[in-house]
Design an enzyme around this catalytic site. Structure first.
Site, PDB file in Angstrom:
ATOM      1  N   TYR A 155     -44.982  26.067  15.044  1.00 19.00           N
ATOM      2  CA  TYR A 155     -45.494  25.570  14.189  1.00 19.00           C
ATOM      3  C   TYR A 155     -47.176  25.764  14.498  1.00 19.00           C
ATOM      4  O   TYR A 155     -47.852  26.374  13.716  1.00 19.00           O
ATOM      5  CB  TYR A 155     -45.492  24.059  13.943  1.00 19.00           C
ATOM      6  CG  TYR A 155     -46.195  23.586  12.672  1.00 19.00           C
ATOM      7  CD1 TYR A 155     -45.577  23.329  11.363  1.00 19.00           C
ATOM      8  CD2 TYR A 155     -47.435  22.777  12.784  1.00 19.00           C
ATOM      9  CE1 TYR A 155     -46.378  22.953  10.328  1.00 19.00           C
ATOM     10  CE2 TYR A 155     -48.024  22.115  11.912  1.00 19.00           C
ATOM     11  CZ  TYR A 155     -47.333  22.354  10.597  1.00 19.00           C
ATOM     12  OH  TYR A 155     -48.168  21.785   9.497  1.00 19.00           O
ATOM     13  N   LYS A 159     -49.512  28.188  12.485  1.00 13.44           N
ATOM     14  CA  LYS A 159     -50.725  27.852  12.068  1.00 13.44           C
ATOM     15  C   LYS A 159     -51.979  28.272  12.420  1.00 13.44           C
ATOM     16  O   LYS A 159     -52.971  28.584  11.576  1.00 13.44           O
ATOM     17  CB  LYS A 159     -50.848  26.370  12.125  1.00 13.44           C
ATOM     18  CG  LYS A 159     -49.774  25.535  11.129  1.00 13.44           C
ATOM     19  CD  LYS A 159     -49.956  25.896   9.568  1.00 13.44           C
ATOM     20  CE  LYS A 159     -49.030  24.861   8.718  1.00 13.44           C
ATOM     21  NZ  LYS A 159     -48.950  25.262   7.361  1.00 13.44           N
TER      22      LYS A 159
HETATM   23  P1  NAD Z   1     -42.993  18.953   2.484  1.00 11.86           P
HETATM   24  O1  NAD Z   1     -41.940  19.235   3.222  1.00 11.86           O
HETATM   25  O2  NAD Z   1     -43.127  17.692   1.596  1.00 11.86           O
HETATM   26  O3  NAD Z   1     -43.012  20.168   1.215  1.00 11.86           O
HETATM   27  C1  NAD Z   1     -42.665  21.625   1.717  1.00 11.86           C
HETATM   28  C2  NAD Z   1     -42.236  22.215   0.532  1.00 11.86           C
HETATM   29  O4  NAD Z   1     -41.724  23.553   1.044  1.00 11.86           O
HETATM   30  C3  NAD Z   1     -40.847  21.795   0.076  1.00 11.86           C
HETATM   31  O5  NAD Z   1     -40.644  21.550  -1.497  1.00 11.86           O
HETATM   32  C4  NAD Z   1     -39.587  22.831   0.530  1.00 11.86           C
HETATM   33  O6  NAD Z   1     -38.808  22.901  -0.364  1.00 11.86           O
HETATM   34  C5  NAD Z   1     -40.725  23.962   0.486  1.00 11.86           C
HETATM   35  N1  NAD Z   1     -40.145  25.232   1.365  1.00 11.86           N
HETATM   36  C6  NAD Z   1     -39.715  24.970   2.405  1.00 11.86           C
HETATM   37  N2  NAD Z   1     -39.202  26.321   2.912  1.00 11.86           N
HETATM   38  C7  NAD Z   1     -39.597  26.966   1.957  1.00 11.86           C
HETATM   39  C8  NAD Z   1     -39.432  28.412   1.798  1.00 11.86           C
HETATM   40  N3  NAD Z   1     -38.713  29.148   2.719  1.00 11.86           N
HETATM   41  N4  NAD Z   1     -39.819  28.931   0.517  1.00 11.86           N
HETATM   42  C9  NAD Z   1     -40.083  28.305  -0.568  1.00 11.86           C
HETATM   43  N5  NAD Z   1     -40.393  26.825  -0.293  1.00 11.86           N
HETATM   44  C10 NAD Z   1     -39.935  26.481   0.871  1.00 11.86           C
HETATM   45  O7  NAD Z   1     -44.134  19.348   3.210  1.00 11.86           O
HETATM   46  P2  NAD Z   1     -45.726  19.265   2.889  1.00 11.86           P
HETATM   47  O8  NAD Z   1     -46.033  17.996   4.049  1.00 11.86           O
HETATM   48  O9  NAD Z   1     -46.116  19.031   2.020  1.00 11.86           O
HETATM   49  O10 NAD Z   1     -46.172  20.490   3.567  1.00 11.86           O
HETATM   50  C11 NAD Z   1     -46.823  21.694   2.912  1.00 11.86           C
HETATM   51  C12 NAD Z   1     -47.822  22.357   3.746  1.00 11.86           C
HETATM   52  O11 NAD Z   1     -48.747  21.588   4.391  1.00 11.86           O
HETATM   53  C13 NAD Z   1     -46.954  22.957   4.738  1.00 11.86           C
HETATM   54  O12 NAD Z   1     -47.454  24.477   4.949  1.00 11.86           O
HETATM   55  C14 NAD Z   1     -47.310  21.945   6.249  1.00 11.86           C
HETATM   56  O13 NAD Z   1     -47.257  22.812   7.305  1.00 11.86           O
HETATM   57  C15 NAD Z   1     -48.604  21.830   5.538  1.00 11.86           C
HETATM   58  N6  NAD Z   1     -49.228  20.686   6.398  1.00 11.86           N
HETATM   59  C16 NAD Z   1     -48.677  19.283   6.056  1.00 11.86           C
HETATM   60  C17 NAD Z   1     -49.284  18.316   6.582  1.00 11.86           C
HETATM   61  C18 NAD Z   1     -48.689  16.940   6.665  1.00 11.86           C
HETATM   62  O14 NAD Z   1     -49.225  16.047   7.459  1.00 11.86           O
HETATM   63  N7  NAD Z   1     -47.815  16.688   5.702  1.00 11.86           N
HETATM   64  C19 NAD Z   1     -50.284  18.453   7.656  1.00 11.86           C
HETATM   65  C20 NAD Z   1     -51.143  19.759   7.975  1.00 11.86           C
HETATM   66  C21 NAD Z   1     -50.427  20.862   7.088  1.00 11.86           C
END
Ligand code: NAD
Length: 260
Positions: A155, A159
């Site tokens: 990850y 990133k």
């Molecule tokens: P989440 O798990 O709530 O949502 C992720 C979504 O991506 C889900 O709807 C899932 O079905 C979809 N997904 C997964 N694999 C996929 C694929 N191969 N093709 C299409 N869709 C796919 O996660 P989130 O926390 O909303 O994360 C969204 C983004 O934000 C990610 O890139 C994550 O790394 C990033 N992020 C999240 C956080 C956090 O604290 N939640 C912090 C920093 C970055």
């Protein structure tokens, strides 16, 4: 309204951060394409936006599937004529120490984040280069685009990689009116993070409360989680920014966890 008549496609937008960004864009007047692996969940998310008075469609895109990305983009262009804003948001996490990590799990995580962002970028550029006015690509990076934590190697590597991809797009896209920026959230309480709390507690041998207090929020200025609304507001600001003065940048939204 800051995004009237803009067409936006967001990957992984059936829930979490992607959905919050889609809702924010819709409130500002954009038509939003909710793309996700999970089409039923994407349909429900799009219906929710329509019920709130916005315009939204759902489209099935697995971002690791080259044909699915191209077909999904084509569906949105067929329906609405162009793509002004694309958000490469889809993501997954995997908690494991590097010495135990299989190549398959390395590839699974880097595949969704990096291959997915590349395919989303390429489909966006092919459309944005041929339309009047170019466009804007946003990547959802992370504080882990800037620093590392244990147990998250693929990850963290992926990133960090998004920063390079964004800068390359900023250089190549400028002549075509395309800008690119990365949003780097701190911890936001989405399903992705809720799943990690017990996993990290197990791996580190500490309680879930300690994971939150001593791992996730330890270095924030106020011990607060970043919210969906925080990320959505930053995404709207970047998507609506009118010039290429802001391109190739990364904006960290993390309650001071990481300061650049
Ligand atoms: P989440 O798990 O709530 O949502 C992720 C979504 O991506 C889900 O709807 C899932 O079905 C979809 N997904 C997964 N694999 C996929 C694929 N191969 N093709 C299409 N869709 C796919 O996660 P989130 O926390 O909303 O994360 C969204 C983004 O934000 C990610 O890139 C994550 O790394 C990033 N992020 C999240 C956080 C956090 O604290 N939640 C912090 C920093 C970055």
């Amino acid at each position: 309204m800051r995004m009237t008549d803009k067409i936006a496609l967001i990957t992984g937008a059936a829930g979490g951060i992607g959905l919050a960004i889609a809702q924010g864009f819709a409130r500002e007047g954009a038509k939003v394409a909710i793309s996700d692996l999970d089409l039923d969940a994407a349909e429900r998310a799009a219906a929710g936006i329509r019920d709130a008075g916005g315009e939204a469609m759902a489209v099935a895109i697995d971002v690791t599937d080259e044909a699915a990305v191209d077909t999904g983009f084509a569906k949105v262009v067929d329906a609405w004529g162009r793509i002004d804003v694309a958000v490469a948001n889809a993501g997954i996490q995997h908690i494991e120490a590097l010495d135990k990590l299989s190549l398959a799990n390395w590839r699974k995580v880097t595949g969704v984040h990096l291959d997915g962002a590349f395919l989303t970028t390429r489909a966006s550029l092919r459309q944005m280069y041929q339309q009047h006015g170019g466009g804007c690509i946003l990547y959802i990076g992370s504080v882990h685009s800037k620093l590392a934590s244990p147990l998250k190697a693929p990850y963290v590597a992926a990133k960090h990689g998004l920063l390079g991809l964004c800068r390359a797009v900023a250089k190549e896209g400028a002549a075509h009116g395309v800008s690119a920026n990365v949003i780097c959230p701190g911890f936001v309480r989405t399903p992705l993070v809720e799943k990690q709390i017990p996993e990290q507690a197990r791996e580190l041998g500490i309680s879930e409360e300690e994971v939150i207090r001593d791992v996730m929020l330890k270095d924030t200025v106020d011990q607060e989680f970043t919210t969906l609304e925080d990320i959505s507001e930053v995404a709207v600001n970047l998507a609506a920014f009118p010039t290429a003065a802001l391109t190739g940048q990364s904006v960290v939204v993390s309650h001071g966890w990481y300061m650049q």
